[in-house]
Design a protein around this motif. Structure first.
Motif, short mmCIF file in Angstrom:
data_model
loop_
_atom_site.label_atom_id
_atom_site.label_comp_id
_atom_site.label_asym_id
_atom_site.label_seq_id
_atom_site.Cartn_x
_atom_site.Cartn_y
_atom_site.Cartn_z
N PHE A 125 0.86 -1.18 0.00
CA PHE A 125 0.00 0.00 0.00
C PHE A 125 0.90 1.23 0.00
CE2 PHE A 125 -2.12 -3.51 2.08
CZ PHE A 125 -3.36 -3.53 1.46
N SER A 126 0.33 2.41 -0.14
CA SER A 126 1.17 3.62 -0.21
C SER A 126 1.94 3.87 1.08
CB SER A 126 0.31 4.85 -0.54
OG SER A 126 -0.64 5.06 0.48
N ASP A 127 1.38 3.48 2.21
CA ASP A 127 2.03 3.79 3.48
C ASP A 127 2.55 2.57 4.25
OD1 ASP A 127 -0.51 2.83 3.99
OD2 ASP A 127 -0.93 4.23 5.61
N HIS A 128 2.30 1.37 3.77
CA HIS A 128 2.80 0.17 4.46
C HIS A 128 2.69 -1.05 3.55
CE1 HIS A 128 -1.51 -0.43 5.09
NE2 HIS A 128 -1.24 -1.70 5.42
N SER A 129 3.31 -2.13 4.01
CA SER A 129 3.21 -3.44 3.35
C SER A 129 2.89 -4.47 4.41
CB SER A 129 4.53 -3.81 2.67
OG SER A 129 4.83 -2.89 1.65
N LYS A 130 2.22 -5.54 4.00
CA LYS A 130 1.91 -6.61 4.96
C LYS A 130 1.83 -7.95 4.25
CE LYS A 130 -3.11 -6.44 4.84
NZ LYS A 130 -4.34 -6.47 5.59
N TRP A 131 2.26 -8.99 4.95
CA TRP A 131 2.15 -10.35 4.45
C TRP A 131 0.70 -10.79 4.51
CZ3 TRP A 131 5.97 -12.35 1.79
CH2 TRP A 131 7.26 -11.91 2.03
N VAL A 132 0.27 -11.55 3.53
CA VAL A 132 -1.10 -12.04 3.48
C VAL A 132 -1.18 -13.35 4.23
CG1 VAL A 132 -2.96 -12.81 1.95
CG2 VAL A 132 -1.48 -10.91 1.26
N SER A 133 -2.12 -13.44 5.16
CA SER A 133 -2.33 -14.66 5.93
C SER A 133 -3.34 -15.57 5.24
CB SER A 133 -2.88 -14.31 7.33
OG SER A 133 -1.98 -13.49 8.01
N ALA A 134 -3.26 -16.83 5.56
CA ALA A 134 -4.24 -17.80 5.04
C ALA A 134 -5.63 -17.44 5.58
CB ALA A 134 -3.86 -19.20 5.46
N LYS A 135 -6.64 -17.70 4.78
CA LYS A 135 -8.02 -17.41 5.18
C LYS A 135 -8.75 -18.71 5.46
CE LYS A 135 -8.14 -13.15 2.63
NZ LYS A 135 -8.30 -12.59 1.32
N GLN A 136 -9.58 -18.70 6.49
CA GLN A 136 -10.30 -19.90 6.89
C GLN A 136 -11.22 -20.40 5.78
OE1 GLN A 136 -9.72 -21.74 9.68
NE2 GLN A 136 -11.00 -23.23 8.60
N ASN A 137 -11.86 -19.51 5.04
CA ASN A 137 -12.77 -19.97 3.98
C ASN A 137 -12.00 -20.70 2.86
OD1 ASN A 137 -11.69 -17.48 3.20
ND2 ASN A 137 -13.45 -16.99 1.92
N ASP A 138 -10.72 -20.36 2.63
CA ASP A 138 -9.92 -21.09 1.66
C ASP A 138 -9.62 -22.50 2.17
OD1 ASP A 138 -9.89 -18.93 -0.10
OD2 ASP A 138 -8.05 -18.12 0.81
N GLU A 139 -9.31 -22.60 3.45
CA GLU A 139 -9.07 -23.93 4.06
C GLU A 139 -10.34 -24.77 4.00
OE1 GLU A 139 -6.17 -25.23 5.16
OE2 GLU A 139 -5.24 -23.41 4.41
N ASP A 140 -11.48 -24.15 4.30
CA ASP A 140 -12.77 -24.86 4.27
C ASP A 140 -13.05 -25.38 2.86
OD1 ASP A 140 -13.03 -24.26 6.95
OD2 ASP A 140 -14.46 -22.62 6.61
#
Length: 145
Positions: A125-140
């Motif tokens: 993003f313009s002011d920060h970066s972040k790692w994407v975490s796994a989402k429960q609905n993808d696991e489901d």
């Protein structure tokens, strides 16, 4: 079977032009995923992977799908590197004698890619970066297989 990890864009029409040409093929299903900007502020999504590890994981899941649904053709293309919102990030194509098998195999592969493929994703993003975490609905989604 084509299993590709690349940092360059792919041409969906060109990929599908010669896909599934086996005389037993009665159905071709394709899916293209694009970089989604849920917040309206994403500048880029960056994907990292370990060469060799990713391709081995693709091969294992593709072989499982081919056995389970008796596919006549299969393609997975997944991009890595820095991608802008809206850019194609991956495609899956399956071919089978029957549409149900082609659809199910494509869904299975997409669920695997979303939750188990060895990629590390970082949102910028313009002011920060972040790692994407796994989402429960993808696991489901993957658990149904």
């Amino acid at each position: 079977m084509r299993l590709i990890v690349q940092d360059t864009p792919f041409d969906l029409a060109a990929e599908l032009e010669t896909f599934g040409q086996d005389s037993l093929t009665g159905a071709v299903v394709s899916f293209t995923g694009r970089v989604r900007d849920d917040t309206g502020t994403l500048e880029a999504l960056e994907l990292e992977h370990y060469p060799g590890m990713t391709e081995r994981a693709f091969a294992q899941i593709a072989e499982t799908a081919q056995r389970r649904w008796q596919l006549t053709d299969l393609t997975i293309i997944h991009r890595v590197g820095r991608l802008a919102p809206g850019e194609p990030i991956m495609m899956v194509a399956t071919a089978s004698p029957h549409r149900k098998a082609a659809f199910e195999a494509a869904e299975y592969l997409m669920d695997f890619l979303k939750s188990r493929a060895p990629f590390w994703k970082k949102e910028h993003f313009s002011d920060h970066s972040k790692w994407v975490s796994a989402k429960q609905n993808d696991e489901d989604a993957l658990s149904r297989w």
